[in-house]
Motif scaffolding. Structure first.
Motif, PDB file in Angstrom:
ATOM      1  N   GLN A   5       0.838  -1.193   0.000  1.00 41.77           N
ATOM      2  CA  GLN A   5       0.000   0.000   0.000  1.00 41.77           C
ATOM      3  C   GLN A   5       0.880   1.253   0.000  1.00 41.77           C
ATOM      4  OE1 GLN A   5      -3.449  -0.005  -0.289  1.00 41.77           O
ATOM      5  NE2 GLN A   5      -2.951  -2.155  -0.723  1.00 41.77           N
ATOM      6  N   ILE A   6       0.410   2.275  -0.686  1.00 43.14           N
ATOM      7  CA  ILE A   6       1.125   3.553  -0.748  1.00 43.14           C
ATOM      8  C   ILE A   6       0.613   4.443   0.377  1.00 43.14           C
ATOM      9  CG2 ILE A   6       1.463   5.639  -2.127  1.00 43.14           C
ATOM     10  CD1 ILE A   6       1.313   3.780  -4.606  1.00 43.14           C
ATOM     11  N   THR A   7       1.529   4.891   1.221  1.00 41.12           N
ATOM     12  CA  THR A   7       1.138   5.669   2.397  1.00 41.12           C
ATOM     13  C   THR A   7       1.146   7.175   2.151  1.00 41.12           C
ATOM     14  OG1 THR A   7       3.435   5.615   3.190  1.00 41.12           O
ATOM     15  CG2 THR A   7       1.946   3.884   3.977  1.00 41.12           C
ATOM     16  N   LEU A   8       1.750   7.629   1.060  1.00 41.13           N
ATOM     17  CA  LEU A   8       1.703   9.061   0.759  1.00 41.13           C
ATOM     18  C   LEU A   8       0.257   9.458   0.477  1.00 41.13           C
ATOM     19  CD1 LEU A   8       4.836   9.487  -1.546  1.00 41.13           C
ATOM     20  CD2 LEU A   8       4.655   9.951   0.901  1.00 41.13           C
ATOM     21  N   PRO A   9      -0.223  10.567   1.015  1.00 45.63           N
ATOM     22  CA  PRO A   9      -1.656  10.869   0.967  1.00 45.63           C
ATOM     23  C   PRO A   9      -2.172  11.410  -0.364  1.00 45.63           C
ATOM     24  CG  PRO A   9      -0.483  12.580   2.170  1.00 45.63           C
ATOM     25  CD  PRO A   9       0.525  11.511   1.884  1.00 45.63           C
ATOM     26  N   ASP A  10      -1.327  12.053  -1.175  1.00 44.35           N
ATOM     27  CA  ASP A  10      -1.824  12.708  -2.382  1.00 44.35           C
ATOM     28  C   ASP A  10      -2.377  11.694  -3.382  1.00 44.35           C
ATOM     29  OD1 ASP A  10      -1.000  15.022  -1.264  1.00 44.35           O
ATOM     30  OD2 ASP A  10       0.724  15.346  -2.575  1.00 44.35           O
ATOM     31  N   ASN A  11      -3.497  12.044  -4.001  1.00 42.62           N
ATOM     32  CA  ASN A  11      -4.115  11.170  -4.995  1.00 42.62           C
ATOM     33  C   ASN A  11      -3.178  10.852  -6.158  1.00 42.62           C
ATOM     34  OD1 ASN A  11      -6.475  11.001  -3.575  1.00 42.62           O
ATOM     35  ND2 ASN A  11      -7.621  12.442  -4.842  1.00 42.62           N
ATOM     36  N   LYS A  12      -2.301  11.778  -6.499  1.00 50.96           N
ATOM     37  CA  LYS A  12      -1.457  11.589  -7.676  1.00 50.96           C
ATOM     38  C   LYS A  12      -0.472  10.439  -7.532  1.00 50.96           C
ATOM     39  CE  LYS A  12       1.989  15.095  -6.384  1.00 50.96           C
ATOM     40  NZ  LYS A  12       2.624  16.356  -6.823  1.00 50.96           N
ATOM     41  N   TRP A  13      -0.289   9.938  -6.314  1.00 46.85           N
ATOM     42  CA  TRP A  13       0.644   8.826  -6.117  1.00 46.85           C
ATOM     43  C   TRP A  13      -0.055   7.466  -6.125  1.00 46.85           C
ATOM     44  CZ3 TRP A  13       4.465  11.472  -7.314  1.00 46.85           C
ATOM     45  CH2 TRP A  13       4.875  12.633  -6.655  1.00 46.85           C
ATOM     46  N   GLN A  14      -1.395   7.440  -6.118  1.00 38.31           N
ATOM     47  CA  GLN A  14      -2.120   6.197  -5.882  1.00 38.31           C
ATOM     48  C   GLN A  14      -2.367   5.418  -7.171  1.00 38.31           C
ATOM     49  OE1 GLN A  14      -2.718   5.238  -2.719  1.00 38.31           O
ATOM     50  NE2 GLN A  14      -1.729   7.134  -2.038  1.00 38.31           N
ATOM     51  N   SER A  15      -1.315   4.855  -7.723  1.00 33.29           N
ATOM     52  CA  SER A  15      -1.435   4.081  -8.965  1.00 33.29           C
ATOM     53  C   SER A  15      -0.811   2.705  -8.798  1.00 33.29           C
ATOM     54  CB  SER A  15      -0.750   4.805 -10.128  1.00 33.29           C
ATOM     55  OG  SER A  15       0.654   4.788  -9.973  1.00 33.29           O
ATOM     56  N   ARG A  16      -1.276   1.776  -9.608  1.00 37.29           N
ATOM     57  CA  ARG A  16      -0.683   0.431  -9.624  1.00 37.29           C
ATOM     58  C   ARG A  16       0.773   0.497 -10.060  1.00 37.29           C
ATOM     59  NH1 ARG A  16      -2.047  -5.062  -9.973  1.00 37.29           N
ATOM     60  NH2 ARG A  16      -1.002  -6.260 -11.623  1.00 37.29           N
ATOM     61  N   ASN A  17       1.080   1.414 -10.961  1.00 39.51           N
ATOM     62  CA  ASN A  17       2.468   1.564 -11.402  1.00 39.51           C
ATOM     63  C   ASN A  17       3.368   1.900 -10.216  1.00 39.51           C
ATOM     64  OD1 ASN A  17       3.431   1.325 -14.238  1.00 39.51           O
ATOM     65  ND2 ASN A  17       4.589   3.156 -13.701  1.00 39.51           N
ATOM     66  N   ASN A  18       2.928   2.812  -9.373  1.00 39.89           N
ATOM     67  CA  ASN A  18       3.725   3.174  -8.208  1.00 39.89           C
ATOM     68  C   ASN A  18       3.789   2.045  -7.187  1.00 39.89           C
ATOM     69  OD1 ASN A  18       4.282   5.632  -9.335  1.00 39.89           O
ATOM     70  ND2 ASN A  18       2.813   6.787  -8.093  1.00 39.89           N
ATOM     71  N   GLN A  19       2.742   1.237  -7.100  1.00 42.44           N
ATOM     72  CA  GLN A  19       2.795   0.065  -6.225  1.00 42.44           C
ATOM     73  C   GLN A  19       3.864  -0.919  -6.707  1.00 42.44           C
ATOM     74  OE1 GLN A  19      -1.653  -0.793  -6.267  1.00 42.44           O
ATOM     75  NE2 GLN A  19      -1.165  -1.290  -4.124  1.00 42.44           N
ATOM     76  N   PHE A  20       3.951  -1.107  -8.012  1.00 41.44           N
ATOM     77  CA  PHE A  20       5.015  -1.959  -8.551  1.00 41.44           C
ATOM     78  C   PHE A  20       6.386  -1.385  -8.202  1.00 41.44           C
ATOM     79  CE2 PHE A  20       1.970  -4.431 -10.589  1.00 41.44           C
ATOM     80  CZ  PHE A  20       2.513  -5.383 -11.422  1.00 41.44           C
ATOM     81  N   ALA A  21       6.537  -0.087  -8.381  1.00 39.24           N
ATOM     82  CA  ALA A  21       7.812   0.551  -8.064  1.00 39.24           C
ATOM     83  C   ALA A  21       8.157   0.360  -6.596  1.00 39.24           C
ATOM     84  CB  ALA A  21       7.747   2.042  -8.406  1.00 39.24           C
ATOM     85  N   LEU A  22       7.169   0.512  -5.727  1.00 40.29           N
ATOM     86  CA  LEU A  22       7.406   0.371  -4.292  1.00 40.29           C
ATOM     87  C   LEU A  22       7.766  -1.069  -3.939  1.00 40.29           C
ATOM     88  CD1 LEU A  22       7.420   1.552  -1.464  1.00 40.29           C
ATOM     89  CD2 LEU A  22       4.931   1.232  -1.375  1.00 40.29           C
ATOM     90  N   ALA A  23       7.119  -2.036  -4.583  1.00 42.67           N
ATOM     91  CA  ALA A  23       7.437  -3.440  -4.321  1.00 42.67           C
ATOM     92  C   ALA A  23       8.882  -3.753  -4.688  1.00 42.67           C
ATOM     93  CB  ALA A  23       6.480  -4.345  -5.091  1.00 42.67           C
ATOM     94  N   ALA A  24       9.337  -3.238  -5.836  1.00 45.11           N
ATOM     95  CA  ALA A  24      10.732  -3.454  -6.240  1.00 45.11           C
ATOM     96  C   ALA A  24      11.690  -2.698  -5.323  1.00 45.11           C
ATOM     97  CB  ALA A  24      10.926  -3.024  -7.688  1.00 45.11           C
ATOM     98  N   LEU A  25      11.321  -1.466  -4.961  1.00 43.13           N
ATOM     99  CA  LEU A  25      12.169  -0.663  -4.082  1.00 43.13           C
ATOM    100  C   LEU A  25      12.337  -1.317  -2.718  1.00 43.13           C
ATOM    101  CD1 LEU A  25      13.681   2.046  -3.620  1.00 43.13           C
ATOM    102  CD2 LEU A  25      11.492   3.001  -2.848  1.00 43.13           C
ATOM    103  N   ASN A  26      11.264  -1.890  -2.196  1.00 41.14           N
ATOM    104  CA  ASN A  26      11.344  -2.530  -0.883  1.00 41.14           C
ATOM    105  C   ASN A  26      12.366  -3.661  -0.854  1.00 41.14           C
ATOM    106  OD1 ASN A  26       9.450  -0.843   0.284  1.00 41.14           O
ATOM    107  ND2 ASN A  26       7.739  -2.255   0.017  1.00 41.14           N
ATOM    108  N   GLN A  27      12.576  -4.302  -2.000  1.00 39.97           N
ATOM    109  CA  GLN A  27      13.529  -5.403  -2.057  1.00 39.97           C
ATOM    110  C   GLN A  27      14.976  -4.933  -1.929  1.00 39.97           C
ATOM    111  OE1 GLN A  27      12.733  -7.924  -5.516  1.00 39.97           O
ATOM    112  NE2 GLN A  27      10.529  -7.539  -5.290  1.00 39.97           N
TER     113      GLN A  27
END
Length: 412
Positions: A58-80
């Motif tokens: 889940q994306i914790t940044l509050p702005d609507n502009k960050w709430q995309s599946r693309n950013n979730q993929f980026a976050l999943a890779a970044l977490n690794q």
């Protein structure tokens, strides 16, 4: 180590073939079909797509502009690779860390849903923000999340985007602008790309079949691969880069392969090696008639018929803006000897490297030059190639002739 040397230190990756680098490495040793048959992106026509089915953070940044599946993929890779990234920020400072992301979709999928609701009801959904679909959104998301203040931008050159992000990261480090860069590619499925490629008659209704005489086109996929890039000698060296833009046609490659030849040759020159030093080539290998023809001609001219090669798109689908980074990631895994030893073997008197198998029907197109495709019972035709694997090359050939070849090298 010289100041111009650049390394890919750590890798986070996910796609249809796995949820991390380790699982992807394991799955590349099989001929398993990871494509999902669905009409969710193609208006009633079921197509095989490289969909990722794993959990996403889940994306914790509050702005609507960050709430995309693309950013979730980026976050999943970044977490690794979060420990390595955190250490780099602490070591170099936020001003010296940049972010470069290749993408072709960004948050277009969310925009598609919003526009459909607006067209049907006259109301824009509350979640919608135009910034979702901006090509720079994912790079900005990562930069904001990490609090880094180095150069932060995206590259959108279709299928070469992810690879070009890595080349750009190397330039920032060589120029002394950054000490570390989070770089790679992220692309997620949307109707625009699936139906767009369908309109070009470039999509296959079965699993893609690269370099076969029966090839019918690509399978669209989604995925992400992010690297931490520094001049610290761990991981693999980004030894050579060859880029070009031949502008032959808006969507078709130069049939002579001239642009691809220039890129591969330039990458070899940049790395300071001969073609014989490359032990494996990850082909662009889209399974379209035109691309495979062009790439066969170019590969044969630069490498002849002995260099082991394969297309890994039957495992991942064509992940478009992420493809160049994911396929560089596969080469990175090879140099780490991360793939299981059961795939492909050299001659018995040599060290046993592991190469991704080329999945196809083994029906050779007689009109194409012969390539040394890695089959499950692969034994290389060359008995003089050095082992273990020292260099691997990854090709990414995009619309408009926007091409790039990357050479990754084992750290000595």
């Amino acid at each position: 180590m010289t100041s111009s040397t650049c390394y890919l230190n750590a890798l986070g990756m996910l796609c249809a073939a796995g949820d991390c680098a380790t699982s992807i490495a394991k799955n590349l040793s099989t001929q398993q079909n990871f494509m999902t048959i669905t009409d969710a992106y193609s208006n009633g026509t079921a197509l095989p797509l490289g969909l990722y089915h794993g959990e996403l953070p889940q994306i914790t940044l509050p702005d609507n502009k960050w709430q995309s599946r693309n950013n979730q993929f980026a976050l999943a890779a970044l977490n690794q690779i979060k420990p390595e990234v955190t250490q780099a920020i602490a070591q170099y400072g936020a001003d010296r860390v940049g972010v470069i992301i290749g993408t072709s979709t960004s948050g277009i999928a969310e925009s598609e849903t919003a526009i459909r609701q607006w067209a049907q009801t006259g109301n824009v959904p509350a979640y919608y923000d135009y910034g979702l679909q901006e090509m720079g959104a994912t790079a900005q998301f990562i930069g904001t999340l990490l609090g880094v203040r180095g150069p932060t931008y995206s590259i959108s050159t279709a299928c070469s985007s992810g690879a070009k992000a890595l080349a750009s990261a190397r330039r920032l480090i060589r120029a002394g602008i950054c000490d570390a860069v989070i770089a790679g590619g992220v692309d997620t499925l949307c109707k625009l790309t699936v139906q767009g490629f369908s309109s070009l008659e470039a999509v296959s209704e079965t699993r893609c079949n690269p370099f076969s005489k029966h090839r019918e086109g690509i399978n669209i996929g989604e995925g992400a691969a992010l690297f931490l890039v520094t001049n610290k000698p761990t991981g693999a060296e980004l030894s050579g880069v060859g880029e070009g833009s031949d502008a032959h046609h808006i969507s078709a490659p130069d049939p002579t392969g001239a642009g691809a030849i220039r890129c591969m040759s330039a990458a070899l020159q940049d790395a300071g090696i001969d073609a014989d030093a490359v032990g494996y080539v990850n082909l662009h290998g889209t399974a379209t008639v035109l691309n495979d023809t062009m790439e066969s001609i170019a590969m044969h001219q630069v490498f002849g018929s002995d260099t082991p090669c394969s297309s890994t798109k039957p495992f991942t689908g064509h992940t478009l803006g992420a493809a160049g980074a994911i396929e560089a990631g596969i080469c990175w895994l090879l140099l780490q000897e991360a793939l299981p030893l059961s795939i492909a073997k050299m001659t018995s008197n040599m060290t046993t490297p592991t190469l991704p198998v080329h999945v196809w029907d083994q029906e050779q197109d007689e009109t194409l030059p012969t390539l040394n495709l890695v089959t499950p019972d692969f034994v290389t035709k060359s008995t003089t190639r050095a082992a273990p694997l020292h260099y691997a090359l990854s090709n990414s050939f995009a619309f408009g002739g926007n091409n790039i070849s990357l050479i990754l090298g084992r750290i000595k």
